[in-house]
Design a protein around this motif. Structure first.
Motif, mmCIF file in Angstrom:
data_model
loop_
_atom_site.group_PDB
_atom_site.id
_atom_site.type_symbol
_atom_site.label_atom_id
_atom_site.label_comp_id
_atom_site.label_asym_id
_atom_site.label_seq_id
_atom_site.Cartn_x
_atom_site.Cartn_y
_atom_site.Cartn_z
ATOM 1 N N ILE A 177 -5.126 8.420 -9.660
ATOM 2 C CA ILE A 177 -6.193 8.376 -9.135
ATOM 3 C C ILE A 177 -6.334 6.884 -9.682
ATOM 4 C CG2 ILE A 177 -8.971 7.606 -9.343
ATOM 5 C CD1 ILE A 177 -8.547 10.753 -9.563
ATOM 6 N N VAL A 178 -6.203 6.364 -10.751
ATOM 7 C CA VAL A 178 -5.999 4.435 -10.867
ATOM 8 C C VAL A 178 -5.250 4.613 -9.608
ATOM 9 C CG1 VAL A 178 -5.565 3.192 -13.291
ATOM 10 C CG2 VAL A 178 -7.080 5.186 -13.676
ATOM 11 N N THR A 179 -4.285 4.545 -9.960
ATOM 12 C CA THR A 179 -3.502 3.571 -9.421
ATOM 13 C C THR A 179 -3.539 3.727 -7.862
ATOM 14 O OG1 THR A 179 -1.316 4.865 -10.883
ATOM 15 C CG2 THR A 179 -0.281 3.640 -8.194
ATOM 16 N N LEU A 180 -4.493 4.543 -7.547
ATOM 17 C CA LEU A 180 -4.922 4.259 -5.908
ATOM 18 C C LEU A 180 -6.047 3.431 -6.163
ATOM 19 C CD1 LEU A 180 -4.906 8.208 -4.805
ATOM 20 C CD2 LEU A 180 -2.834 6.001 -4.364
ATOM 21 N N GLN A 181 -7.142 2.920 -7.005
ATOM 22 C CA GLN A 181 -7.945 1.934 -6.813
ATOM 23 C C GLN A 181 -7.081 0.691 -6.764
ATOM 24 O OE1 GLN A 181 -9.427 3.231 -10.837
ATOM 25 N NE2 GLN A 181 -11.236 5.272 -9.683
ATOM 26 N N VAL A 214 1.061 -1.046 0.020
ATOM 27 C CA VAL A 214 -0.203 -0.072 -0.154
ATOM 28 C C VAL A 214 0.946 1.207 -0.024
ATOM 29 C CG1 VAL A 214 -1.256 1.236 1.889
ATOM 30 C CG2 VAL A 214 -1.574 -1.061 1.288
ATOM 31 N N GLU A 215 1.987 1.692 0.533
ATOM 32 C CA GLU A 215 2.932 1.979 1.084
ATOM 33 C C GLU A 215 3.347 2.896 -0.691
ATOM 34 O OE1 GLU A 215 4.223 5.752 2.336
ATOM 35 O OE2 GLU A 215 3.243 3.755 3.742
ATOM 36 N N MET A 216 3.670 1.925 -1.192
ATOM 37 C CA MET A 216 4.172 1.537 -2.802
ATOM 38 C C MET A 216 3.409 2.279 -3.358
ATOM 39 S SD MET A 216 7.225 1.064 -3.940
ATOM 40 C CE MET A 216 7.433 2.581 -5.218
ATOM 41 N N ARG A 217 2.498 2.023 -3.919
ATOM 42 C CA ARG A 217 1.134 2.133 -3.715
ATOM 43 C C ARG A 217 1.054 3.628 -3.655
ATOM 44 N NH1 ARG A 217 -2.959 -0.137 -7.038
ATOM 45 N NH2 ARG A 217 -2.662 -2.795 -6.198
ATOM 46 N N VAL A 249 3.074 6.045 -3.194
ATOM 47 C CA VAL A 249 4.567 6.759 -3.750
ATOM 48 C C VAL A 249 4.102 6.326 -5.095
ATOM 49 C CG1 VAL A 249 7.057 6.163 -4.092
ATOM 50 C CG2 VAL A 249 6.037 5.578 -2.167
ATOM 51 N N ALA A 250 3.875 5.585 -5.481
ATOM 52 C CA ALA A 250 3.477 5.404 -7.113
ATOM 53 C C ALA A 250 2.739 6.667 -7.497
ATOM 54 C CB ALA A 250 3.020 3.767 -7.849
ATOM 55 N N ALA A 251 1.968 6.973 -6.456
ATOM 56 C CA ALA A 251 0.439 7.857 -7.085
ATOM 57 C C ALA A 251 0.780 9.450 -6.967
ATOM 58 C CB ALA A 251 -0.796 7.701 -6.164
ATOM 59 N N GLY A 252 2.111 9.213 -5.893
ATOM 60 C CA GLY A 252 2.385 10.691 -5.706
ATOM 61 C C GLY A 252 3.566 11.142 -7.074
ATOM 62 N N ALA A 253 4.520 10.095 -7.446
ATOM 63 C CA ALA A 253 5.238 10.137 -8.744
ATOM 64 C C ALA A 253 4.145 11.128 -9.638
ATOM 65 C CB ALA A 253 5.812 8.927 -8.854
ATOM 66 N N ARG A 254 3.005 10.333 -10.378
ATOM 67 C CA ARG A 254 2.262 9.967 -11.463
ATOM 68 C C ARG A 254 1.633 11.602 -11.069
ATOM 69 N NH1 ARG A 254 2.866 6.922 -15.523
ATOM 70 N NH2 ARG A 254 2.182 4.334 -14.907
ATOM 71 N N ARG A 255 1.463 12.236 -9.624
ATOM 72 C CA ARG A 255 1.279 13.220 -9.646
ATOM 73 C C ARG A 255 2.451 14.388 -10.022
ATOM 74 N NH1 ARG A 255 -3.234 14.838 -4.938
ATOM 75 N NH2 ARG A 255 -3.078 16.759 -5.714
ATOM 76 N N ASP A 256 3.570 13.754 -9.432
ATOM 77 C CA ASP A 256 4.377 15.208 -9.889
ATOM 78 C C ASP A 256 5.044 15.480 -11.072
ATOM 79 O OD1 ASP A 256 5.499 15.092 -6.969
ATOM 80 O OD2 ASP A 256 6.486 13.618 -6.927
ATOM 81 N N MET A 257 4.217 14.147 -12.167
ATOM 82 C CA MET A 257 4.750 14.227 -13.681
ATOM 83 C C MET A 257 3.151 15.098 -14.451
ATOM 84 S SD MET A 257 6.406 10.326 -13.614
ATOM 85 C CE MET A 257 6.719 10.862 -15.362
ATOM 86 N N GLY A 258 2.447 15.736 -13.132
ATOM 87 C CA GLY A 258 1.027 16.178 -14.207
ATOM 88 C C GLY A 258 0.007 14.700 -14.297
ATOM 89 N N GLN A 259 0.133 13.592 -13.860
ATOM 90 C CA GLN A 259 -0.263 12.862 -14.571
ATOM 91 C C GLN A 259 -1.510 12.083 -13.632
ATOM 92 O OE1 GLN A 259 1.654 9.332 -15.480
ATOM 93 N NE2 GLN A 259 3.150 10.993 -16.829
ATOM 94 N N LEU A 260 -2.725 13.026 -13.500
ATOM 95 C CA LEU A 260 -3.611 12.735 -12.131
ATOM 96 C C LEU A 260 -4.174 12.018 -12.926
ATOM 97 C CD1 LEU A 260 -5.034 16.764 -11.948
ATOM 98 C CD2 LEU A 260 -3.932 15.426 -10.143
#
Length: 244
Positions: A134-138, A114-117, A119-130
């Motif tokens: 969202i999909v990463t967290l689902q 879950v923690e890795m998920r 972090v990955a979602a945060g990385a997507r947001r860092d890259m502007g991939q909102l």
């Protein structure tokens, strides 16, 4: 156990101070971690503590180096998510995403995954991939009604991503779900909900202090007038209509 008794006790005392201070005074915790590191740099627990202290003070390059050292010493992958988050801190979200796809993730326990998920979602947001964030967290963990230690943060991150994407109604719903699961107050979900509902909080203590200060000023001014004999008409009763 690998250290002489006296040295082990000195190292342990410094590690205890790191644990006590890392939330309230991370800079001081970092200072203690450096002492422990000087005393026992070949102990994995010391390298891990030094890594977390550096991470708490946003020294991400140093933290990553310490986490890598600890991982080499123990062979454990439990630090993998925080290592990936260090990559984000260093402005390398693409590396964090690459780490999210490595074999190490499958070796993590549920909390680590879950923690890795997150972090990955945060990385997507860092890259502007909102939308991708969202999909990463689902996930099944997000959809589950069961509450675990990581549940409030997962729901909160999902709500925050929805809000960033302009999906306010859904965000409000998930901030509410985060709040329901957050018995220990690890998130500020209640504040975010209030903000969405247009509720403004007033610091009554500050307001009372302001009122008290005004009263004190008025009393001081009156005393000064009395001391100098400069009383106002209101003070002396001058020009007041006499009673019939």
């Amino acid at each position: 156990m690998s250290l002489p008794k006296t040295l082990a006790e000195d190292v342990a005392r410094n590690l205890v101070m790191v644990a006590r201070l890392i939330d309230e005074d991370p800079e001081q915790a970092y200072a203690y971690s450096r002492i422990a590191l000087r005393l026992a740099s070949r102990v994995a627990a010391v390298r891990e503590a030094a890594g977390f202290a550096a991470y708490a003070t946003q020294k991400y390059s140093e933290a990553l180096a310490e986490f890598r050292a600890a991982k080499r010493m123990t062979g454990s992958v439990e630090l993998w998510p925080v290592m990936a988050d260090c990559e984000r801190g260093l402005g390398r979200p693409e590396r964090a995403l690459a780490m999210a796809g490595e074999a190490e993730v499958r070796k993590l326990d549920k909390a680590g995954q879950v923690e890795m998920r997150l972090v990955a979602a945060g990385a997507r947001r860092d890259m502007g991939q909102l939308d991708a964030a969202i999909v990463t967290l689902q996930s099944s963990e997000l959809a589950s009604n069961a509450v675990h230690a990581w549940t409030p943060r997962l729901r909160y991150a999902y709500a925050d991503a929805l809000l960033a994407a302009g999906r306010e109604d859904e965000a409000r719903e998930w901030f509410g779900k985060a709040l329901e699961a957050d018995k220990d107050g690890v998130t500020d979900a209640s504040d975010r909900l209030a903000e969405l509902d247009g509720v403004e909080f007033v610091d009554a203590f500050v307001e009372d202090e302001s009122d008290e200060g005004t009263a004190d000023d008025e009393r001081a001014a009156r005393t000064e007038r009395e001391d100098t004999g400069e009383e106002t008409r209101e003070d002396t009763g001058e020009d007041r209509p006499s009673e019939a």
